[in-house]
Scaffold this active site. Sequence first.
Site, short mmCIF file in Angstrom:
data_model
loop_
_atom_site.label_atom_id
_atom_site.label_comp_id
_atom_site.label_asym_id
_atom_site.label_seq_id
_atom_site.Cartn_x
_atom_site.Cartn_y
_atom_site.Cartn_z
CD GLN A 10 54.76 52.00 24.99
OE1 GLN A 10 54.69 50.72 25.73
NE2 GLN A 10 56.34 51.22 24.89
CB SER A 93 47.93 47.64 25.35
OG SER A 93 50.23 46.65 25.60
CG LEU A 94 50.01 50.63 29.27
CD1 LEU A 94 50.25 51.90 30.60
CD2 LEU A 94 51.48 51.44 28.32
NE ARG A 118 52.30 44.50 29.67
CZ ARG A 118 51.39 45.30 29.02
NH1 ARG A 118 52.15 46.61 28.55
NH2 ARG A 118 51.24 45.14 28.25
CD GLN A 251 48.59 43.27 28.19
OE1 GLN A 251 49.43 42.98 28.69
NE2 GLN A 251 47.00 44.10 29.22
#
Length: 311
Positions: A10, A93-94, A118, A251
């Site tokens: 992000q 991350s994502l 999420r 995570q």
Amino acid sequence: MSRAFLFPGQGAQAIGMGRELAEAYPAARAAFEEVDAALHAPLSRLIWEGDLAELTLTENAQPALMVTSIAALRALEAEGQGIGTAAFVAGHSLGEYSALCAAGALGLADAARLLRLRGQVMQAAVPVGEGAMAALLGLDVAAAEAVAAEAAQGQVCEAANDNDPAQVVVSGDRAAVERAVGIAKARGAKRALLLPVSAPFHCALMAPAATAMAEALKEVRIARPSVPVVANVLARGVDDPEEIRGLLVEQVTGRVRWRESVAWMAAAGVDQTVELGAGKALSGMVRRIAKDIDTRAVGAPADVVALAGEG
């Protein structure tokens, strides 16, 4: 040459990302169409023609960045430079979901639905305004951990992203993170600044989101990836589907160990990284972590052609 494909997180989102890829490569367009269908929403229209503030909403940004990355991979595949040319995949991350999708561990539709959820549950975990994140520049992770510990004062303040040798992000209760900014400056940080994010990601405050993701992930098939995925919370490659399922839950609250992940790949022989999708932030981090690695970014047809021409 040993290559790793990298997938951004992000913050990289931009209106128009992936549109040229979709226009030039039918397989890239098909990826956007599949995600639109999976979400029962015209996400591609938002990505290409929408409002940046709406795209930046966590529930939109997460699947949008993932599908843009996969579209870039599909374009590379059309030019003979697909996942088979990589020794590892890794995402920030994502971006770990994008990496898993790229390696065949997650289906594209499942990845999109999981990332929309999420984004929703991470946003819902902490009321807007009560959490914050801040980048501490010029401090290593040990110094950032000490800053966070001093700033906590009974609240949550944790080192959430260990991005490179001189960039660590802390996350937690807003007041504690604001204290961390002041403490970091007093301890010699080059810069310490609050980030424009809507929730305090990758810290203990995200526990409700982790619980929700654990339930959702129980219902999704995870296959063995075709190449190892370097997990954020372990900073090493994994390929066992059930281990991956558990790590995706960890995570949500766990640290993104990006500096260690890149160092692990370098030690494993990786000498080229290819960042797929929006932006070039990860490539910059790689150069600060492992100066000998050749970095490339693929976000437009010209990038695809250039990389394919070398292959």
